[in-house]
Scaffold this active site. Structure first.
Site, PDB file in Angstrom:
ATOM      1  N   PHE A  96      -7.444  -7.257  -8.041  1.00  0.00           N
ATOM      2  CA  PHE A  96      -7.026  -7.141  -9.436  1.00  0.00           C
ATOM      3  C   PHE A  96      -8.199  -7.238 -10.408  1.00  0.00           C
ATOM      4  O   PHE A  96      -8.017  -7.422 -11.599  1.00  0.00           O
ATOM      5  CB  PHE A  96      -5.962  -8.200  -9.750  1.00  0.00           C
ATOM      6  CG  PHE A  96      -4.771  -8.079  -8.837  1.00  0.00           C
ATOM      7  CD1 PHE A  96      -3.855  -7.052  -8.998  1.00  0.00           C
ATOM      8  CD2 PHE A  96      -4.578  -8.967  -7.790  1.00  0.00           C
ATOM      9  CE1 PHE A  96      -2.769  -6.918  -8.152  1.00  0.00           C
ATOM     10  CE2 PHE A  96      -3.494  -8.845  -6.944  1.00  0.00           C
ATOM     11  CZ  PHE A  96      -2.590  -7.820  -7.122  1.00  0.00           C
ATOM     12  N   SER A 130       0.811  -1.221   0.000  1.00  0.00           N
ATOM     13  CA  SER A 130       0.000   0.000   0.000  1.00  0.00           C
ATOM     14  C   SER A 130       0.845   1.272   0.000  1.00  0.00           C
ATOM     15  O   SER A 130       0.578   2.196   0.749  1.00  0.00           O
ATOM     16  CB  SER A 130      -0.921  -0.006   1.218  1.00  0.00           C
ATOM     17  OG  SER A 130      -1.915  -0.970   1.056  1.00  0.00           O
ATOM     18  N   TYR A 149      -9.069   0.527   8.714  1.00  0.00           N
ATOM     19  CA  TYR A 149      -8.315   0.610   7.473  1.00  0.00           C
ATOM     20  C   TYR A 149      -9.219   0.187   6.322  1.00  0.00           C
ATOM     21  O   TYR A 149      -9.843  -0.869   6.375  1.00  0.00           O
ATOM     22  CB  TYR A 149      -7.104  -0.325   7.565  1.00  0.00           C
ATOM     23  CG  TYR A 149      -6.182  -0.261   6.385  1.00  0.00           C
ATOM     24  CD1 TYR A 149      -5.112   0.629   6.374  1.00  0.00           C
ATOM     25  CD2 TYR A 149      -6.363  -1.090   5.291  1.00  0.00           C
ATOM     26  CE1 TYR A 149      -4.253   0.686   5.300  1.00  0.00           C
ATOM     27  CE2 TYR A 149      -5.510  -1.034   4.210  1.00  0.00           C
ATOM     28  CZ  TYR A 149      -4.447  -0.145   4.221  1.00  0.00           C
ATOM     29  OH  TYR A 149      -3.595  -0.092   3.149  1.00  0.00           O
ATOM     30  N   SER A 150      -9.302   1.022   5.304  1.00  0.00           N
ATOM     31  CA  SER A 150     -10.149   0.712   4.155  1.00  0.00           C
ATOM     32  C   SER A 150      -9.527   1.278   2.881  1.00  0.00           C
ATOM     33  O   SER A 150      -9.309   2.492   2.775  1.00  0.00           O
ATOM     34  CB  SER A 150     -11.551   1.304   4.355  1.00  0.00           C
ATOM     35  OG  SER A 150     -12.316   1.169   3.179  1.00  0.00           O
ATOM     36  N   ASN A 151      -9.248   0.407   1.940  1.00  0.00           N
ATOM     37  CA  ASN A 151      -8.718   0.857   0.654  1.00  0.00           C
ATOM     38  C   ASN A 151      -9.729   1.719  -0.093  1.00  0.00           C
ATOM     39  O   ASN A 151      -9.347   2.575  -0.896  1.00  0.00           O
ATOM     40  CB  ASN A 151      -8.331  -0.350  -0.210  1.00  0.00           C
ATOM     41  CG  ASN A 151      -7.113  -1.052   0.328  1.00  0.00           C
ATOM     42  OD1 ASN A 151      -6.142  -0.423   0.727  1.00  0.00           O
ATOM     43  ND2 ASN A 151      -7.163  -2.368   0.362  1.00  0.00           N
TER      44      ASN A 151
END
Length: 170
Positions: free
Chosen positions: A108, A49, A135-137
């Site tokens: 992906f 990340s 935590y979050s993308n």
């Protein structure tokens, strides 16, 4: 120092250079625990990340340009934000305090932006915006979309033009 990190469970590759001349290129720890393979400068791996720091810097560049404010609500940049998410700010996206969680999409898997945003906003909040941390993308994916929208270019092109080239990062 690297051996101490390895004993603590860290692993990876360290590359130190002066100009174009490598001074140190060394792997430490296991790259593949199952097969007992050690890290080396030639080990191929995911990068992790590391883009989040550049996304944050790009958002702050846009704030310097007076194109946005980190106190802006996301409703300024996305249509159809559900009421329970309408108070989320860019600062909360940056600090993982928005309450948003990641949709069930593979890392992906190519998904159009509007579908990704729809899925993020369809998920229930984990907590009220600003009242917790997770935590979050998804937070940074939304910030990346804002960068593209305001800059009129791709995320990659904006970072290259505004962050990398001015800082001799080729």
């Amino acid at each position: 120092y690297l051996r101490r990190l390895e004993k603590l469970g860290f692993a990876g590759v360290v590359l130190v250079a002066k100009g174009d001349e490598p001074l140190l290129a060394e792997g430490f720890g296991l790259a593949d625990r199952e097969r007992g393979l050690r890290w080396s400068p030639g080990t191929v791996s995911d990068i992790g990340s590391i883009t989040k720091q550049f996304t944050g810097a790009a958002i702050l560049k846009l704030e310097e340009d007076e194109r946005l404010s980190v106190s802006d609500p996301i409703t300024k940049y996305f249509d159809g934000v559900p009421a329970d998410k309408s108070s989320i700010t860019l600062h909360q996206l940056l600090s993982h305090s928005s309450g948003l969680s990641d949709p069930d999409i593979g890392d992906f898997e190519a998904v159009p932006l509007d579908e990704f945003v729809r899925q993020v906003f369809a998920r229930p909040l984990l907590f009220a915006p600003g009242k917790g941390y997770t935590y979050s993308n998804a937070n940074f994916s939304l910030l990346g979309a804002i960068i593209e929208k305001l800059s009129g270019s791709s995320y990659e092109a904006f970072l290259r033009r505004r962050l990398f080239l001015p800082n001799a990062m080729y």
